[in-house]
Design a protein around this motif. Structure first.
Motif, PDB file in Angstrom:
ATOM      1  N   PRO A   1       1.039  -1.218  -0.035  1.00 26.89           N
ATOM      2  CA  PRO A   1       0.444   0.317   0.021  1.00 26.89           C
ATOM      3  C   PRO A   1       1.071   1.140  -0.329  1.00 26.89           C
ATOM      4  N   GLU A   2      -0.054   2.274  -0.199  1.00 22.18           N
ATOM      5  CA  GLU A   2       0.575   3.751  -0.042  1.00 22.18           C
ATOM      6  C   GLU A   2       1.697   4.015   0.940  1.00 22.18           C
ATOM      7  N   THR A   3       0.691   3.288   2.067  1.00 22.13           N
ATOM      8  CA  THR A   3       1.208   4.040   2.604  1.00 22.13           C
ATOM      9  C   THR A   3       2.659   3.435   3.510  1.00 22.13           C
ATOM     10  N   VAL A   4       2.993   2.027   3.606  1.00 22.21           N
ATOM     11  CA  VAL A   4       4.299   1.579   3.632  1.00 22.21           C
ATOM     12  C   VAL A   4       5.699   2.342   2.434  1.00 22.21           C
ATOM     13  N   GLU A   5       6.829   3.087   3.263  1.00 29.04           N
ATOM     14  CA  GLU A   5       7.602   3.867   2.487  1.00 29.04           C
ATOM     15  C   GLU A   5       8.433   3.258   1.734  1.00 29.04           C
ATOM     16  N   VAL A   6       8.492   3.292   0.989  1.00 26.49           N
ATOM     17  CA  VAL A   6       9.840   2.586  -0.125  1.00 26.49           C
ATOM     18  C   VAL A   6      11.205   3.442  -0.190  1.00 26.49           C
ATOM     19  N   HIS A   7      12.072   2.879  -0.063  1.00 23.75           N
ATOM     20  CA  HIS A   7      13.697   4.022  -0.883  1.00 23.75           C
ATOM     21  C   HIS A   7      14.192   2.767  -1.651  1.00 23.75           C
ATOM     22  N   THR A   8      15.033   3.897  -3.298  1.00 27.74           N
ATOM     23  CA  THR A   8      15.135   3.853  -4.089  1.00 27.74           C
ATOM     24  C   THR A   8      16.681   3.330  -3.709  1.00 27.74           C
ATOM     25  N   VAL A   9      17.363   1.782  -4.722  1.00 23.98           N
ATOM     26  CA  VAL A   9      18.628   1.221  -4.949  1.00 23.98           C
ATOM     27  C   VAL A   9      19.539   2.635  -5.336  1.00 23.98           C
ATOM     28  N   ASP A  10      20.573   3.417  -5.165  1.00 20.27           N
ATOM     29  CA  ASP A  10      21.043   4.196  -5.242  1.00 20.27           C
ATOM     30  C   ASP A  10      21.808   2.740  -6.412  1.00 20.27           C
ATOM     31  N   GLY A  11      21.674   3.592  -7.791  1.00 15.93           N
ATOM     32  CA  GLY A  11      21.715   3.684  -8.545  1.00 15.93           C
ATOM     33  C   GLY A  11      21.386   2.004  -9.857  1.00 15.93           C
ATOM     34  N   TYR A  12      20.312   2.238  -9.246  1.00 16.17           N
ATOM     35  CA  TYR A  12      19.533   0.753  -9.899  1.00 16.17           C
ATOM     36  C   TYR A  12      18.246   1.244  -9.725  1.00 16.17           C
ATOM     37  N   ASN A  13      17.500   1.463 -10.559  1.00 18.41           N
ATOM     38  CA  ASN A  13      16.379   2.563 -10.852  1.00 18.41           C
ATOM     39  C   ASN A  13      15.398   1.086 -11.183  1.00 18.41           C
ATOM     40  N   ASP A  14      15.509   0.328 -11.165  1.00 18.50           N
ATOM     41  CA  ASP A  14      14.143  -0.607 -11.708  1.00 18.50           C
ATOM     42  C   ASP A  14      13.903  -1.121  -9.971  1.00 18.50           C
ATOM     43  N   TYR A  15      14.554  -1.349  -8.968  1.00 15.08           N
ATOM     44  CA  TYR A  15      15.534  -1.576  -7.599  1.00 15.08           C
ATOM     45  C   TYR A  15      14.697  -0.613  -6.747  1.00 15.08           C
ATOM     46  N   ALA A  16      13.075  -1.106  -5.413  1.00 12.95           N
ATOM     47  CA  ALA A  16      12.927  -0.081  -4.604  1.00 12.95           C
ATOM     48  C   ALA A  16      13.494  -1.056  -3.345  1.00 12.95           C
ATOM     49  N   TYR A  17      13.117  -0.971  -2.102  1.00  6.49           N
ATOM     50  CA  TYR A  17      13.460  -2.382  -0.815  1.00  6.49           C
ATOM     51  C   TYR A  17      12.491  -1.219   0.421  1.00  6.49           C
ATOM     52  N   THR A  18      12.094  -1.812   0.877  1.00  2.00           N
ATOM     53  CA  THR A  18      11.545  -1.530   2.772  1.00  2.00           C
ATOM     54  C   THR A  18      11.424  -2.473   3.590  1.00  2.00           C
ATOM     55  N   VAL A  19      11.663  -2.513   4.478  1.00  2.00           N
ATOM     56  CA  VAL A  19      11.588  -3.737   5.932  1.00  2.00           C
ATOM     57  C   VAL A  19      10.167  -3.453   6.224  1.00  2.00           C
ATOM     58  N   VAL A  20       9.384  -4.537   5.905  1.00  2.00           N
ATOM     59  CA  VAL A  20       8.603  -5.043   6.091  1.00  2.00           C
ATOM     60  C   VAL A  20       8.191  -5.545   7.579  1.00  2.00           C
ATOM     61  N   ASN A  21       7.887  -5.719   8.780  1.00  2.00           N
ATOM     62  CA  ASN A  21       7.151  -6.941   9.670  1.00  2.00           C
ATOM     63  C   ASN A  21       8.713  -7.407  10.281  1.00  2.00           C
ATOM     64  N   GLU A  22      10.040  -6.053   9.566  1.00  2.00           N
ATOM     65  CA  GLU A  22      11.423  -7.116  10.120  1.00  2.00           C
ATOM     66  C   GLU A  22      11.442  -7.748   9.658  1.00  2.00           C
ATOM     67  N   ARG A  23      11.371  -7.254   7.884  1.00  2.00           N
ATOM     68  CA  ARG A  23      11.723  -8.715   6.939  1.00  2.00           C
ATOM     69  C   ARG A  23      11.907  -7.513   5.819  1.00  2.00           C
ATOM     70  N   ARG A  24      13.345  -7.915   5.286  1.00  2.00           N
ATOM     71  CA  ARG A  24      13.757  -7.055   3.985  1.00  2.00           C
ATOM     72  C   ARG A  24      12.834  -7.350   2.675  1.00  2.00           C
ATOM     73  N   VAL A  25      12.138  -6.319   1.899  1.00  2.00           N
ATOM     74  CA  VAL A  25      11.323  -6.943   0.605  1.00  2.00           C
ATOM     75  C   VAL A  25      11.750  -5.587  -0.268  1.00  2.00           C
ATOM     76  N   LEU A  26      12.465  -6.633  -1.314  1.00  2.00           N
ATOM     77  CA  LEU A  26      12.516  -5.521  -2.981  1.00  2.00           C
ATOM     78  C   LEU A  26      11.429  -5.585  -3.509  1.00  2.00           C
ATOM     79  N   VAL A  27      11.452  -4.288  -3.955  1.00  2.00           N
ATOM     80  CA  VAL A  27      10.320  -4.087  -4.620  1.00  2.00           C
ATOM     81  C   VAL A  27      10.076  -3.221  -6.068  1.00  2.00           C
TER      82      VAL A  27
END
Length: 108
Positions: free
Chosen positions: A70-96
């Motif tokens: 959902p839009e309420t979950v903040e995602v962060h970009t991966v420097d140098g890789y525009n096709d990937y973002a990430y976040t940590v949800v429920n203590e698990r790292r997630v690629l988005v």
């Protein structure tokens, strides 16, 4: 003599055809490669995400590959890789996927 000329011409055509077929190479960098149901991401992306210190977001839904966050979950970009973002949800790292917010991979 004629058979040799025909054989030489055929060999020349085959060699030049192979050379032409090898002259075009399409390379798609950074996009995730899909093998079966597993997405293969560059090692640099995984390393980057695992090294980042971001707070975990509490999320009541289940985080599964292919599901959008959902839009309420903040995602962060991966420097140098525009096709990937990430976040940590429920203590698990997630690629988005940053465009669709769809979960690409849950890292453990």
């Amino acid at each position: 003599m004629r058979i040799q000329l025909v054989a030489a011409t055929a060999a020349l055509v085959m060699v030049s055809g192979a050379a032409l077929a090898q002259s075009t190479v399409i390379v798609q960098e950074q996009a995730p490669a899909v093998t079966g149901s597993t997405v293969v991401v560059p090692g640099e992306v995984r390393t980057y995400v695992m090294e980042q210190s971001v707070p975990s977001v509490a999320y009541e839904g289940e985080v599964v590959v292919g599901a959008p966050l959902p839009e309420t979950v903040e995602v962060h970009t991966v420097d140098g890789y525009n096709d990937y973002a990430y976040t940590v949800v429920n203590e698990r790292r997630v690629l988005v996927n940053p465009q669709t917010r769809t979960v690409i991979q849950v890292l453990d």
